[in-house]
Design an enzyme around this catalytic site. Sequence first.
Site: not given
Length: 285
Positions: A32, A51, A100, A149, A181, A205
């Site tokens: 995301y 990114r 799945r 991310k 972070e 990140l």
Amino acid sequence: MNTVYVNGEYVPQSDARVSVYDRGFLMADGVYEVTSVLDGKLVDFDGHVKRLWRSLSELDMAAPVTEDELLEIHRRLVELNNIEEGGVYLQVTRGAAPERDFAFPNPDEVPSTLVLFTFAKNLVGSPAADKGIKVISIEDIRWGRRDIKTVQLLYPSMGKMLAKKAGADDAWMVEDGFVTEGTSNNAYIVKGNKIITRGLSNDILHGITRAAVLRFAQEAQMEVEERNFTIEEAQQADEAFITSATTFVQPVVAIDEAQIGDGVPGKVARRLREIYIEESRKAAI
Ligand code: PDD
């Protein structure tokens, strides 16, 4: 009602749907981006797209649209939803395979899912920026590729809850004794005229706001040192702050109940916030 983008269509939020077989839902197999909006324009769009491409390529996931198309979708949603200040959330998942399966589906047979929505938020006049926030420290038990991310946000979410329970606003994560972070932001301390933040690696990140703020700091003749620091060092620093697309530069005034500096937002953090907002306004597209 808000308009949401789902796989090529602009639909009312209540009609926006993805499959229960979507791998984002079943396996957190998705990435995301959150891009902030100021004056109805996108801040650092280029950095966020770069990114995103990197996150996708590290996970062997195909880009669902081109960069130009992505810009067009962002702009159209901002316009449709009348966003003056706030942000755009974007998510790409590996799509919905017919069943799945832990193995990745063939990307020629299963197209990725692309979803975007907007949110309105008071970014410039945020009360937290005036008051500063309190953080607690928690062990960093996330996986080893925090540079990607991904939507695996359960532990950061738990960290936020632990902070709330302790009467704080957020948590700084610690690995091998050093701060990595914040739950959804990069972490900094200030000593004199020097800004100290952990260097880039797979452990954190690579914040788009971080890159911009460090550049502006250097341009304003502040010294930047990219190195590890401990909670103890942070508690004794003159100032501390965080950065992210949704908080910009936000002062931290307490860490594990130890007051930082005078217990009010410091001058370096306040100055960097001003510069960041001013420069972002000018460069937004
Ligand atoms: N979070 N570190 C983590 C773990 C993050 O989740 C984020 C952003 C950052 C800061 O990155 P940037 O400056 O590019 O926003 C650092 C977003 C805002 C979120 O999850 O909502």
